[in-house]
Design an enzyme around this catalytic site. Sequence first.
Site, PDB file in Angstrom:
ATOM      1  CE  LYS A 219       1.837 -15.789  -2.050  1.00 34.58           C
ATOM      2  NZ  LYS A 219       1.131 -14.623  -1.351  1.00 34.58           N
TER       3      LYS A 219
ATOM      4  CB  THR B 254      -4.478  -9.644  -1.121  1.00 31.65           C
ATOM      5  OG1 THR B 254      -4.367  -9.235  -2.343  1.00 31.65           O
ATOM      6  CG2 THR B 254      -3.281  -9.784  -0.203  1.00 31.65           C
TER       7      THR B 254
ATOM      8  CG  ASN C 252      -1.814 -14.776   0.545  1.00 29.33           C
ATOM      9  OD1 ASN C 252      -0.810 -15.219   0.498  1.00 29.33           O
ATOM     10  ND2 ASN C 252      -2.309 -13.546   0.171  1.00 29.33           N
TER      11      ASN C 252
ATOM     12  CG  PHE D 217       3.822  -6.468   3.799  1.00 29.44           C
ATOM     13  CD1 PHE D 217       4.046  -7.308   2.658  1.00 29.44           C
ATOM     14  CD2 PHE D 217       2.792  -5.487   3.616  1.00 29.44           C
ATOM     15  CE1 PHE D 217       3.584  -6.820   1.338  1.00 29.44           C
ATOM     16  CE2 PHE D 217       2.247  -5.078   2.318  1.00 29.44           C
ATOM     17  CZ  PHE D 217       2.604  -5.661   1.394  1.00 29.44           C
TER      18      PHE D 217
ATOM     19  CE1 TYR E 234       4.790 -11.277  -4.173  1.00 28.38           C
ATOM     20  CE2 TYR E 234       6.123 -12.899  -3.280  1.00 28.38           C
ATOM     21  CZ  TYR E 234       5.120 -12.599  -3.630  1.00 28.38           C
ATOM     22  OH  TYR E 234       4.212 -13.448  -3.564  1.00 28.38           O
TER      23      TYR E 234
ATOM     24  NE  ARG F 156      -4.939 -10.761  -9.090  1.00 30.22           N
ATOM     25  CZ  ARG F 156      -4.085 -10.320  -7.995  1.00 30.22           C
ATOM     26  NH1 ARG F 156      -2.925 -11.061  -7.873  1.00 30.22           N
ATOM     27  NH2 ARG F 156      -4.243  -9.240  -7.625  1.00 30.22           N
TER      28      ARG F 156
ATOM     29  NE  ARG G 157      -4.121 -15.224  -1.991  1.00 28.09           N
ATOM     30  CZ  ARG G 157      -3.785 -14.100  -2.680  1.00 28.09           C
ATOM     31  NH1 ARG G 157      -4.505 -13.080  -3.111  1.00 28.09           N
ATOM     32  NH2 ARG G 157      -2.182 -14.073  -3.107  1.00 28.09           N
TER      33      ARG G 157
ATOM     34  CG  HIS H 272       2.045 -15.276  -7.049  1.00 26.62           C
ATOM     35  ND1 HIS H 272       2.172 -13.569  -6.800  1.00 26.62           N
ATOM     36  CD2 HIS H 272       2.275 -15.205  -8.606  1.00 26.62           C
ATOM     37  CE1 HIS H 272       2.335 -13.067  -7.837  1.00 26.62           C
ATOM     38  NE2 HIS H 272       2.554 -14.002  -9.032  1.00 26.62           N
TER      39      HIS H 272
ATOM     40  CD  GLU I  14       4.356 -12.328 -11.591  1.00 23.13           C
ATOM     41  OE1 GLU I  14       3.663 -13.288 -11.568  1.00 23.13           O
ATOM     42  OE2 GLU I  14       4.044 -11.522 -11.089  1.00 23.13           O
TER      43      GLU I  14
HETATM   44  P1  IDP Z   1      -1.880 -10.472  -3.904  1.00 19.88           P
HETATM   45  O1  IDP Z   1      -0.882 -11.660  -3.682  1.00 19.88           O
HETATM   46  O2  IDP Z   1      -3.312 -10.803  -3.821  1.00 19.88           O
HETATM   47  O3  IDP Z   1      -1.609 -10.032  -5.674  1.00 19.88           O
HETATM   48  P2  IDP Z   1      -0.160  -8.214  -3.226  1.00 19.88           P
HETATM   49  O4  IDP Z   1      -0.574  -6.952  -2.655  1.00 19.88           O
HETATM   50  O5  IDP Z   1       0.474  -8.247  -4.702  1.00 19.88           O
HETATM   51  O6  IDP Z   1      -1.408  -9.372  -3.236  1.00 19.88           O
HETATM   52  O7  IDP Z   1       0.905  -8.556  -2.156  1.00 19.88           O
HETATM   53  C1  IDP Z   1       1.744  -9.839  -2.410  1.00 19.88           C
HETATM   54  C2  IDP Z   1       1.813 -10.747  -1.110  1.00 19.88           C
HETATM   55  O8  IDP Z   1       2.337  -9.975  -0.176  1.00 19.88           O
HETATM   56  C3  IDP Z   1       0.171 -11.149  -0.758  1.00 19.88           C
HETATM   57  O9  IDP Z   1      -0.263 -12.227  -1.332  1.00 19.88           O
HETATM   58  C4  IDP Z   1       0.639 -11.605   0.693  1.00 19.88           C
HETATM   59  O10 IDP Z   1       1.387 -12.842   0.644  1.00 19.88           O
HETATM   60  C5  IDP Z   1       1.713 -10.447   0.885  1.00 19.88           C
HETATM   61  N1  IDP Z   1       1.194  -9.308   1.716  1.00 19.88           N
HETATM   62  C6  IDP Z   1       0.264  -8.464   1.186  1.00 19.88           C
HETATM   63  N2  IDP Z   1      -0.243  -7.424   1.871  1.00 19.88           N
HETATM   64  C7  IDP Z   1       0.335  -7.883   3.102  1.00 19.88           C
HETATM   65  C8  IDP Z   1       0.103  -7.393   4.465  1.00 19.88           C
HETATM   66  O11 IDP Z   1      -0.595  -6.325   4.728  1.00 19.88           O
HETATM   67  N3  IDP Z   1       0.856  -8.040   5.704  1.00 19.88           N
HETATM   68  C9  IDP Z   1       1.431  -9.187   5.156  1.00 19.88           C
HETATM   69  N4  IDP Z   1       1.487  -9.815   3.998  1.00 19.88           N
HETATM   70  C10 IDP Z   1       1.028  -9.214   2.996  1.00 19.88           C
HETATM   71 MG    MG Z   2       0.280  -9.229  -6.369  1.00 16.97          MG
END
Ligand code: IDP
Ligand code: MG
Length: 233
Positions: A93, A175, A196, A141, A133, A169, A186, A199, A210
């Site tokens: 990212k 996350t 973080n 968010f 997304y 993963r 991470r 992806h 994707e």
């Molecule tokens: P992942 O990246 O671990 O699969 P997802 O739940 O798919 O997690 O969320 C996608 C991305 O959205 C996360 O990697 C993060 O960048 C962002 N994200 C998820 N939850 C939050 C939050 O509570 N606050 C801000 N950003 C979030």
């Molecule tokens: Mg995800």
Amino acid sequence: MEAMGAVRGLTPCISSPPPNSSSPTHRSNILFRRNNNPQKLAAFHSQSHLFSYSPTSPLTHSSSRNNSFTPHIFLPRLVASMEQVEETYIMVKPDGVQRGLVGEIISRFEKKGFKLIGLKMYQCPKELAEEHYKDLKAKSFYQKLIDYITSGPVVCMAWEGVGVVASARKLIGATDPLQAEPGTIRGDLSVQTGRNVIHGSDSPDNGKREIALWFKEGEVCQWTSAQAPWLRE
Ligand code: IDP
Ligand code: MG
């Protein structure tokens, strides 16, 4: 493996064999000639390891012109070779790019033993971020996430391997970086969910979806790694 890539519609990258060809078959021949030690051949096997030929096969006699032979499929090896090869979409990212973590992140996947089949730096347009997304559209968010992903260039990667989706993963970690285990990307390299750094696809189907979303036709490259016989028996 190459055949599977072709079936999935990936474009093969044509490359010339190196001067001292490193194809497994070629290398095994060289080793055999130099060492005369069949044990040294164990790590090198070509696609022909899927088949065995009858000892009485006419093909075992170089002078024979009769092409009728009986190939026997060697089942244990065949089953091992048919384990599901997956693809996953991994993206550094914008914060990972800005913080100079691209090399570190690529290195973790390389060292693990997965195969890089697509790589590019890319300024993500808003529409693509929204499509990528779209499942999170209802989240509070969401808008901040789209702004974050489009805030600077990302590094897009496609990685291939048996079990690569779930393993990636694990390498990435939870996350929320504060919940991510030490040793994960991470867990080691970030502190906040909204920054973080990476992806990774969450299922084999999403891996395919994707990669098709982020890479154009011809940008994903099928190739044979010289390491392959040292990574999988
Ligand atoms: P992942 O990246 O671990 O699969 P997802 O739940 O798919 O997690 O969320 C996608 C991305 O959205 C996360 O990697 C993060 O960048 C962002 N994200 C998820 N939850 C939050 C939050 O509570 N606050 C801000 N950003 C979030
Ligand atoms: Mg995800």
